[in-house]
Scaffold this motif. Structure first.
Motif, short mmCIF file in Angstrom:
data_model
loop_
_atom_site.label_atom_id
_atom_site.label_comp_id
_atom_site.label_asym_id
_atom_site.label_seq_id
_atom_site.Cartn_x
_atom_site.Cartn_y
_atom_site.Cartn_z
N GLU A 1 89.55 93.92 -3.51
CA GLU A 1 89.79 94.89 -2.17
C GLU A 1 88.75 95.91 -1.73
O GLU A 1 87.94 96.34 -1.15
CB GLU A 1 91.35 95.66 -2.62
CG GLU A 1 91.02 97.31 -1.47
CD GLU A 1 92.64 97.27 -1.03
OE1 GLU A 1 92.45 98.06 -0.18
OE2 GLU A 1 92.91 97.81 -2.36
N TYR B 1 85.41 93.75 -0.80
CA TYR B 1 85.92 93.59 0.50
C TYR B 1 85.13 94.55 1.35
O TYR B 1 84.09 94.78 2.23
CB TYR B 1 87.60 92.67 1.26
CG TYR B 1 87.58 91.65 0.90
CD1 TYR B 1 87.45 90.59 2.12
CD2 TYR B 1 88.00 91.22 -0.13
CE1 TYR B 1 87.60 89.60 1.91
CE2 TYR B 1 88.25 89.77 0.11
CZ TYR B 1 88.11 89.03 0.38
OH TYR B 1 88.23 87.79 0.15
N LYS B 2 85.60 95.61 0.86
CA LYS B 2 85.17 97.13 1.37
C LYS B 2 83.97 97.31 1.19
O LYS B 2 83.44 97.82 1.89
CB LYS B 2 86.25 98.18 0.53
CG LYS B 2 88.25 98.10 1.58
CD LYS B 2 88.62 99.32 1.07
CE LYS B 2 90.27 99.64 1.18
NZ LYS B 2 91.31 100.86 0.79
N THR C 1 87.87 95.62 -8.50
CA THR C 1 89.44 95.10 -7.69
C THR C 1 88.43 94.61 -6.17
O THR C 1 87.46 94.20 -6.28
CB THR C 1 90.63 95.36 -7.32
OG1 THR C 1 89.94 96.76 -5.96
CG2 THR C 1 90.33 96.41 -8.09
#
Length: 422
Positions: A275, A278-279, A273
């Protein structure tokens, strides 16, 4: 030192025969554990470790059991083989290396067979990752690519080509084109390929030729908009906005872009994903890559820059992060490297330079390094002992600016714990 390490270090670093025959024979005896694994394969001169860690962390954040194979180590040998950021245990390392040694001994009994260190390490890593049923392995080449023993793998999901510059010219060639040819040798038929956004133009031509020859697909770059560059950097990459990374320097933004492109390719096989991207990019860490230590005696930076291109990136980062502040540099480099150009650059950003030895048998004449430093900094001093060199640097700095330690990963590894406890 474990029994596994003792055995590995008893072997030669470079073999008489080039090619993949040795590693293929060894892995055949071991049952070809690499064939059960999926890979991201990474080559280049500088940035391989950073890109590997960015990609690995993205996969970990996505919930996958992720193997990571890098070299060299900084503090302990086990760093080279990890799963989800956890080093291989001494026990597991011993088990895997014993199996490899048994296979080596059986091959020796049948004829002339003499593996090198890296072949044994690579085989042990494949055994470990396969036994632990990793979902994917992020695999960094050791030297070059085309004839590097990691290139025994068949069909990596993604091939990443990092920054290419001059290093190991004795083995890889004395032009960018020759070096790039070796690095691009990791491409297989129909590969998905990502590369460093600021790749040397000559290297880029070689890469495109390799892509065409192998019927591969080179993933197109997106527009990079740098919003902040420093100890924490923020940038946009195409539709990805306000990406944060905590590896320092503009070059790390470009390394993160390589990892993001790789993650896009991996989406065809894995559930990744935005997300987790980014993480993963924000949470990635990598020792001795402009690693900052804030101590009572001031700021210390350890950077593994060990060739001229690495030193250029280091100096640019020093100017960005510490512009206008006092800079004391502790510098040690192997004689086989381009130390004169590196010293000229280091001295240009340093107020005071201390030359020290490199804790490696490959260091042949550190006094020659010192004499060269004196050409660019008349007051440069030589302190052979690494720890005394850092103590002297701290006194010279007096908490006013920053102490930079650079020139060799051997030096960085020797001093990291010392600085951390300073």
């Amino acid at each position: 030192m474990t029994n596994a390490e003792k055995y590995i270090h008893s072997l030669g670093k470079f073999g008489k025969k080039s090619g993949l025959d040795n590693i293929k024979k060894l892995l055949d005896v071991l049952g070809n554990p690499q064939d059960s694994l999926k890979f991201v394969h990474i080559a280049g001169t500088n940035g391989k470790g950073s890109v590997s860690n960015f990609i690995s962390q993205i996969l970990i954040e996505s919930g996958y059991k992720t193997g990571l194979f890098t070299s060299p180590f900084i503090e302990i040998f086990n760093e080279r083989i990890k799963i989800n950021n956890k080093n291989i245990s001494d026990n597991d390392l011993d088990i895997c290396v014993k199996k490899v040694k048994t296979a080596v001994d059986s091959l020796k009994a049948c004829g002339d067979y003499n593996p090198i260190e890296f072949e044994v390490i690579t085989a042990a890593a494949f055994l470990y990752f396969a036994s632990q049923k990793c979902d994917i392995v992020v695999l960094e080449v050791g030297l070059g690519g085309r004839l590097d023993c990691t290139n025994v793998i068949k069909n990596p999901i993604v091939c990443a080509i990092c920054s290419i510059s001059f290093d190991h010219t004795k083995y890889l060639g004395d032009t960018i084109e020759k070096i790039a040819f070796e690095k691009c040798g990791i491409l297989k038929e129909n590969s998905a390929v990502v590369c460093y956004p600021k790749l040397d133009k000559k290297a880029e031509i070689v890469l495109k030729e390799a892509v065409c020859k192998t019927n591969s697909h080179l993933y197109p770059h997106k527009e990079i908009k740098i919003k902040k560059s420093g100890t924490t950097s923020v940038f946009d990459y195409g539709e990805y906005k306000n990406i944060k990374i905590n590896l320092c320097g503009i070059h790390q933004i470009y390394n993160a872009a390589v990892a993001l492109d790789a993650a896009e390719c991996l989406k065809n096989t894995f559930d990744i994903t935005d997300e987790s991207i980014y993480k993963g990019l924000e949470n990635a860490r990598w020792m001795c890559r402009f690693e900052i230590f804030e101590k009572k005696d001031g700021t210390f930076v350890i950077d593994g820059a060990h060739n001229f291109d690495g030193v250029l990136k280091l100096c640019d980062t020093v100017k960005t992060v510490f512009g206008g502040k006092k800079i004391i540099t502790v510098f040690g480099m192997l004689n086989e490297k381009d130390y004169e150009k590196s010293l000229e650059k280091i001295c240009s950003v340093s107020d005071f330079v201390i030359i020290t030895s490199v804790p490696s048998s490959r260091q042949t004449d550190f006094e020659k390094i010192f004499k060269t430093a004196k050409k660019y900094k008349n007051d440069a001093v030589l302190i052979e002992d690494n720890f005394e060199a850092v103590r002297c640097a701290a006194m010279q700095n007096n908490g006013e600016g920053a102490v930079i330690i650079a020139g060799s990963l051997y030096l960085a590894g020797n001093l990291r714990k010392f600085v951390d406890k300073f």
